[in-house]
Design an enzyme around this catalytic site. Structure first.
Site, PDB file in Angstrom:
ATOM      1  CG  HIS A  91       3.268  -7.327  -4.921  1.00 58.35           C
ATOM      2  ND1 HIS A  91       1.893  -7.446  -4.871  1.00 58.35           N
ATOM      3  CD2 HIS A  91       3.702  -7.546  -3.660  1.00 58.35           C
ATOM      4  CE1 HIS A  91       1.528  -7.716  -3.631  1.00 58.35           C
ATOM      5  NE2 HIS A  91       2.612  -7.785  -2.877  1.00 58.35           N
TER       6      HIS A  91
ATOM      7  CB  THR B  54      -1.310  -7.398  -6.709  1.00 57.48           C
ATOM      8  OG1 THR B  54      -0.263  -6.416  -6.697  1.00 57.48           O
ATOM      9  CG2 THR B  54      -1.631  -7.830  -5.295  1.00 57.48           C
ATOM     10  CE  LYS B  55       2.036  -3.627  -9.161  1.00 52.08           C
ATOM     11  NZ  LYS B  55       1.747  -3.861  -7.735  1.00 52.08           N
ATOM     12  CB  VAL B  56       0.170  -7.967 -15.681  1.00 47.80           C
ATOM     13  CG1 VAL B  56       0.105  -8.822 -16.943  1.00 47.80           C
ATOM     14  CG2 VAL B  56      -0.961  -6.942 -15.670  1.00 47.80           C
TER      15      VAL B  56
END
Length: 370
Positions: A182, A184-186
């Protein structure tokens, strides 16, 4: 408020110039989905980077969790954490199973193997553990519990991209792991995820399940879903992957500045010391204790008034939401450590290009709250 808002995270994007060759390939081939060439390349490159052999890319991690449960035929009880994003428990319900909540370890905020074992009943079929903030679970303890009781062990590894434990990829633990891509992930591909299987036979079964259960042109062997990733999302992933080490290094630098400034403040505990081998600095959670001048919620509000959007991950607990709060495992007094964490944790903004001046604003408020 005169400064620009600072959100808890902000995605890195590849330069458009690096995306264009992939887009030209898509427009030229007109292959948009159904295990196209970019998806196949993305899977291979990801598996190589993560150090695993059997990886299936999916359109999002939530459906990846559903597929993992469906593959194992889990329809009974699944013991999981109340201290997670709601997708963990929702996936269990969508798979036709029943979540049962167990308490967390007070240090890692991951499932405590002892509390998991105490929740096992004849209806228990699986454990779904979460590597919260990318902090590894007690994988040895959970594996022992699963083995003793004949349970499947599935990891919600949404936060754990690239994390290693003892030099080995964390996502290789358990019977299956699911990562999130997603935004928002790293690491991200706008939307997406991956299922890590233990062997080739399982990967083949997952790949079939994620394409409606289709075996060939005239054969459908089971009730599957459509969880395939498009070529466009695979292209984003291919453009992002060469940058991931640089991204993690930049996240580490931001986390280290927080740690240096905040780790000695009375009443404030930083959960994720930077520089740990194999960690990815997914988040910078701080725990607000009684010795801190104000409560967690008061600090959250003060930051918001200054345009700084920290997040109370995870508040409320999943077990407090109306669709789960009536379960026996959520009864009062059953989850004291998870409840304390839900009342005390605040994740500060962290992303690779967080400006030092903006981070100094955050540090200044957290260091000297009103």
């Amino acid at each position: 408020m005169t400064n620009a808002p600072i959100f808890v995270t902000r995605p890195v994007l590849p330069p458009l110039s690096e995306m264009m060759p992939f887009l030209e390939r898509i427009w030229s081939s007109r292959i948009l989905s159904n295990n196209g060439p970019l998806l196949q390349q993305f899977e291979a490159n990801l598996a190589s980077y993560l150090g695993v052999q059997h990886l299936s890319v999916v359109c999002n991690a939530s459906l990846g969790l559903v597929l993992s449960l469906r593959h194992f035929g889990i329809t009974g009880e699944v013991i999981t954490s109340p201290f997670s994003f709601v997708a963990t428990a929702h996936a269990i319900r969508w798979a036709g199973a029943q979540p049962v909540f167990a308490d967390v370890d007070p240090n890692t905020l991951n499932l405590d193997p002892e509390t998991v074992e105490a929740q096992i009943t004849p209806q228990t079929q699986a454990i779904m553990a979460v590597h919260c903030y990318g902090i590894p679970c007690d994988t040895e303890g959970l594996a022992a519990v699963a083995r003793r009781n004949g349970l499947k062990l599935i990891y919600d590894a949404a936060h754990a991209f690239g994390v290693r434990k003892g030099g080995a990829p964390l996502v290789a633990e358990g019977d299956m792991s699911v990562i999130s891509f997603h935004a928002t992930k790293v690491f991200h591909s706008f939307e997406g995820g991956a299922i890590i299987s233990p062997d080739r036979q399982t990967k083949v079964a997952i790949d079939r399940l994620m394409n409606y259960g289709i075996v060939d042109e005239v054969t459908v062997s089971e009730v599957g879903l459509n969880t395939k990733m498009s070529e466009l999302h695979a292209a984003v992933g291919l453009a992002m992957l060469p940058r991931i080490d640089e991204i993690i290094d930049a996240r580490d630098r931001v986390a280290n500045r927080y740690w240096q400034s905040l780790s000695q403040i009375p009443g404030l505990h930083c959960l994720c010391p930077p520089g740990q081998p194999g960690h990815n600095s997914y988040a910078f959670p701080v725990r607000i204790g009684q010795d801190y001048p104000i409560s967690r919620d008061e600090l959250y509000t003060q930051l918001r008034l200054e345009g700084i959007f920290a997040r109370r991950y995870f508040h409320p607990l999943i077990s407090d939401l109306p669709m789960y709060s009536g379960l026996p495992s959520t009864a009062e007094g059953r989850l004291p450590r998870a409840r304390a964490a839900g009342d005390e944790i605040l994740c500060l903004p962290l992303y690779p290009d967080l400006a030092e001046a903006d981070q100094d604003r955050i540090i200044g408020i957290v260091s000297r709250p009103c």
